[in-house]
Design a protein around this motif. Structure first.
Motif, mmCIF file in Angstrom:
data_model
loop_
_atom_site.group_PDB
_atom_site.id
_atom_site.type_symbol
_atom_site.label_atom_id
_atom_site.label_comp_id
_atom_site.label_asym_id
_atom_site.label_seq_id
_atom_site.Cartn_x
_atom_site.Cartn_y
_atom_site.Cartn_z
ATOM 1 N N ARG A 158 -0.761 0.400 -0.793
ATOM 2 C CA ARG A 158 -0.731 -1.007 -1.195
ATOM 3 C C ARG A 158 0.572 -1.588 -1.201
ATOM 4 O O ARG A 158 1.244 -2.343 -0.541
ATOM 5 C CB ARG A 158 -1.636 -1.773 -1.910
ATOM 6 C CG ARG A 158 -2.975 -1.517 -1.917
ATOM 7 C CD ARG A 158 -3.645 -2.025 -3.037
ATOM 8 N NE ARG A 158 -5.064 -1.714 -3.091
ATOM 9 C CZ ARG A 158 -5.988 -1.885 -4.192
ATOM 10 N NH1 ARG A 158 -5.224 -2.371 -5.101
ATOM 11 N NH2 ARG A 158 -7.096 -1.465 -4.402
ATOM 12 N N ALA A 159 1.241 -0.983 -1.897
ATOM 13 C CA ALA A 159 2.943 -1.265 -2.060
ATOM 14 C C ALA A 159 3.634 -0.992 -1.101
ATOM 15 O O ALA A 159 4.521 -1.789 -0.694
ATOM 16 C CB ALA A 159 3.458 -0.496 -3.582
ATOM 17 N N PHE A 160 3.549 0.339 -0.651
ATOM 18 C CA PHE A 160 4.179 0.636 0.756
ATOM 19 C C PHE A 160 4.137 -0.461 1.909
ATOM 20 O O PHE A 160 4.882 -0.783 2.579
ATOM 21 C CB PHE A 160 3.705 2.247 1.033
ATOM 22 C CG PHE A 160 4.373 2.383 2.403
ATOM 23 C CD1 PHE A 160 5.391 3.180 2.378
ATOM 24 C CD2 PHE A 160 3.681 2.197 3.816
ATOM 25 C CE1 PHE A 160 6.369 3.592 3.687
ATOM 26 C CE2 PHE A 160 4.358 2.802 4.895
ATOM 27 C CZ PHE A 160 5.465 3.388 4.908
ATOM 28 N N GLU A 161 2.546 -0.850 2.189
ATOM 29 C CA GLU A 161 2.316 -1.691 3.013
ATOM 30 C C GLU A 161 3.098 -3.019 2.868
ATOM 31 O O GLU A 161 3.502 -3.703 3.733
ATOM 32 C CB GLU A 161 0.936 -1.753 3.434
ATOM 33 C CG GLU A 161 0.360 -0.283 3.987
ATOM 34 C CD GLU A 161 -1.135 -0.585 4.049
ATOM 35 O OE1 GLU A 161 -1.716 -1.472 3.723
ATOM 36 O OE2 GLU A 161 -1.987 0.448 4.665
ATOM 37 N N GLN A 162 2.956 -3.461 1.680
ATOM 38 C CA GLN A 162 3.426 -4.795 1.502
ATOM 39 C C GLN A 162 5.076 -4.808 1.576
ATOM 40 O O GLN A 162 5.677 -5.883 2.220
ATOM 41 C CB GLN A 162 3.176 -5.087 -0.040
ATOM 42 C CG GLN A 162 3.914 -6.497 -0.346
ATOM 43 C CD GLN A 162 3.431 -6.880 -1.867
ATOM 44 O OE1 GLN A 162 2.679 -6.047 -2.650
ATOM 45 N NE2 GLN A 162 3.784 -7.974 -2.374
ATOM 46 N N GLU A 163 5.706 -3.581 1.221
ATOM 47 C CA GLU A 163 7.139 -3.577 1.323
ATOM 48 C C GLU A 163 7.596 -3.590 2.915
ATOM 49 O O GLU A 163 8.608 -4.016 3.021
ATOM 50 C CB GLU A 163 7.846 -2.328 0.529
ATOM 51 C CG GLU A 163 9.172 -2.228 0.579
ATOM 52 C CD GLU A 163 9.653 -0.851 -0.155
ATOM 53 O OE1 GLU A 163 10.972 -0.607 -0.166
ATOM 54 O OE2 GLU A 163 8.798 -0.144 -0.645
ATOM 55 N N HIS A 164 6.891 -2.744 3.668
ATOM 56 C CA HIS A 164 7.168 -2.547 4.905
ATOM 57 C C HIS A 164 6.498 -3.338 6.021
ATOM 58 O O HIS A 164 6.291 -2.796 7.177
ATOM 59 C CB HIS A 164 7.094 -1.060 5.174
ATOM 60 C CG HIS A 164 8.100 -0.038 4.335
ATOM 61 N ND1 HIS A 164 9.603 -0.228 4.519
ATOM 62 C CD2 HIS A 164 7.905 0.591 3.278
ATOM 63 C CE1 HIS A 164 9.853 0.465 3.663
ATOM 64 N NE2 HIS A 164 8.861 1.202 3.034
ATOM 65 N N ALA A 165 5.810 -4.459 5.541
ATOM 66 C CA ALA A 165 4.961 -5.269 6.254
ATOM 67 C C ALA A 165 5.562 -5.712 7.748
ATOM 68 O O ALA A 165 4.931 -5.763 8.967
ATOM 69 C CB ALA A 165 4.260 -6.475 5.805
ATOM 70 N N GLY A 166 6.773 -5.932 7.613
ATOM 71 C CA GLY A 166 7.747 -6.350 8.862
ATOM 72 C C GLY A 166 8.489 -5.157 9.513
ATOM 73 O O GLY A 166 9.253 -5.510 10.406
ATOM 74 N N ASP A 167 8.469 -3.984 8.909
ATOM 75 C CA ASP A 167 9.187 -2.981 9.621
ATOM 76 C C ASP A 167 8.351 -2.195 10.540
ATOM 77 O O ASP A 167 7.137 -2.364 10.814
ATOM 78 C CB ASP A 167 9.589 -1.901 8.466
ATOM 79 C CG ASP A 167 10.476 -2.452 7.549
ATOM 80 O OD1 ASP A 167 11.364 -3.248 7.953
ATOM 81 O OD2 ASP A 167 10.423 -2.076 6.366
ATOM 82 N N TRP A 168 9.061 -1.475 11.456
ATOM 83 C CA TRP A 168 8.391 -0.461 12.626
ATOM 84 C C TRP A 168 8.130 0.859 11.783
ATOM 85 O O TRP A 168 8.843 1.581 11.432
ATOM 86 C CB TRP A 168 9.325 -0.278 13.600
ATOM 87 C CG TRP A 168 9.581 -1.474 14.404
ATOM 88 C CD1 TRP A 168 10.565 -2.272 14.270
ATOM 89 C CD2 TRP A 168 8.809 -2.263 15.492
ATOM 90 N NE1 TRP A 168 10.641 -3.329 15.086
ATOM 91 C CE2 TRP A 168 9.570 -3.229 15.791
ATOM 92 C CE3 TRP A 168 7.730 -1.779 15.984
ATOM 93 C CZ2 TRP A 168 8.945 -4.096 16.838
ATOM 94 C CZ3 TRP A 168 7.001 -2.357 17.191
ATOM 95 C CH2 TRP A 168 7.659 -3.610 17.553
ATOM 96 N N ILE A 169 6.686 1.159 11.791
ATOM 97 C CA ILE A 169 5.988 2.352 11.178
ATOM 98 C C ILE A 169 5.404 3.107 12.207
ATOM 99 O O ILE A 169 4.616 2.575 13.324
ATOM 100 C CB ILE A 169 4.962 1.862 10.287
ATOM 101 C CG1 ILE A 169 5.499 0.969 9.274
ATOM 102 C CG2 ILE A 169 4.457 3.135 9.650
ATOM 103 C CD1 ILE A 169 6.365 1.354 8.455
#
Length: 297
Positions: A214-225
């Motif tokens: 959850r923390a990863f997804e919140q931190e990188h919500a706007g990044d290209w994964i």
């Protein structure tokens, strides 16, 4: 080089002498052990590492065992001490399991996973069913009321992959020390909110896979994964990746292709984050078969 001498047999110090633990070297020279009917080996992996391999009911002496006798893989091993610790842990588990007095019974009960092909009674109202494809626990209505409301399953069915851990933390006296440790890890990883509510403690980073995700997804919500990757046939030394914002999937989700140097591409626990200031957007010929004819920004 001569292999170090190993103690051949170590008998458990319980009154019944169960289980007997035996160490030795296989015909191929790898370290191996037997704990009752369960067999273990320390087998080589890449980069000089080793992993724990498991087998079952090998009737021959350890000195005659071969690589083909082992089919299970149970994690990496740092060294011989780690191997011996795993063997000792299993011996403790088998000893405690025997003392619990679980009973195997015939069963044709209907379960969410199909007809039961047999069951193990842990206690009155706590039964674990095996089926052709899956399995899990069934708790009686009375037993199920003891499960915390955040984890309780309607009907009292708990699948064997993760749900069993709910049964184990609810009735810890019915499980071995090893099983309880595994169950606690599973609850923290899969249901961190319930763990924090039940035990009144806040899980820190690294203590729960789900909370870390959850923390990863919140931190990188706007990044290209990255959602897909393959070695590039057109650009040697690069990995061609398909990435989406936040790693989201589904119809209408924007996708872009990037080239990432092979020596930089390492999948993390929750995905690879593209650095769009460094990694090149790619619109050339694709190594993804399914991408042929599609367009990339």
């Amino acid at each position: 080089m001569t292999a170090p001498t190993l103690p051949t047999t170590m008998t458990d110090d319980s009154a019944a002498g169960f289980p007997e633990v035996e160490f030795g070297r296989s015909s191929d020279g790898f370290l191996a052990a037997r704990v009752a009917d369960t067999t273990f080996a320390m087998l080589p992996a890449r980069d000089g590492r080793h992993y724990l391999a498991t087998g079952w009911c090998i009737g021959r002496p350890i000195s005659e065992w071969k690589l083909s006798d082992f089919h299970g893989r149970s994690g990496d091993l740092a060294d011989e001490a780690a191997f011996r610790a795993k063997v000792a842990e299993n011996a403790e588990h088998q000893r405690e399991k025997r003392a619990l007095g679980r009973r195997d019974i015939a069963s044709t009960a209907n379960t969410p996973w199909g007809p039961s092909q047999g069951a193990t009674v842990y206690a009155e109202g706590v039964v674990c069913h095996s089926t052709a494809g899956h399995g899990g626990f069934h708790l009686s209505a009375e037993r199920n009321r003891s499960v915390h409301s955040m984890l309780r399953a309607r009907g009292g069915w708990y699948q064997e992959d993760e749900g069993w851990s709910i049964v184990a933390i609810t009735f810890p006296n019915l499980f071995t020390s090893y099983e309880r440790r595994c169950a606690e890890r599973t609850i923290r990883d899969s249901w961190p909110d319930a763990w924090e509510a039940i035990f009144g403690t806040m899980l820190q980073p690294g203590e729960s896979r789900e909370k870390d995700r959850r923390a990863f997804e919140q931190e990188h919500a706007g990044d290209w994964i990255v959602v897909a990757a393959t070695a590039s046939d057109q650009q040697p030394g690069f990995v061609e990746v398909v990435a989406t914002p936040g790693g989201r999937r589904g119809a209408g989700t924007e996708e872009r292709r990037f080239l990432v140097p092979s020596d930089e591409y390492r999948m993390g626990r929750f995905g690879f984050v593209v650095d769009d200031t460094h990694h090149q957007v790619y619109s050339g010929p694709s190594s993804f078969v399914a991408w042929q004819g599609r367009r990339s920004p």
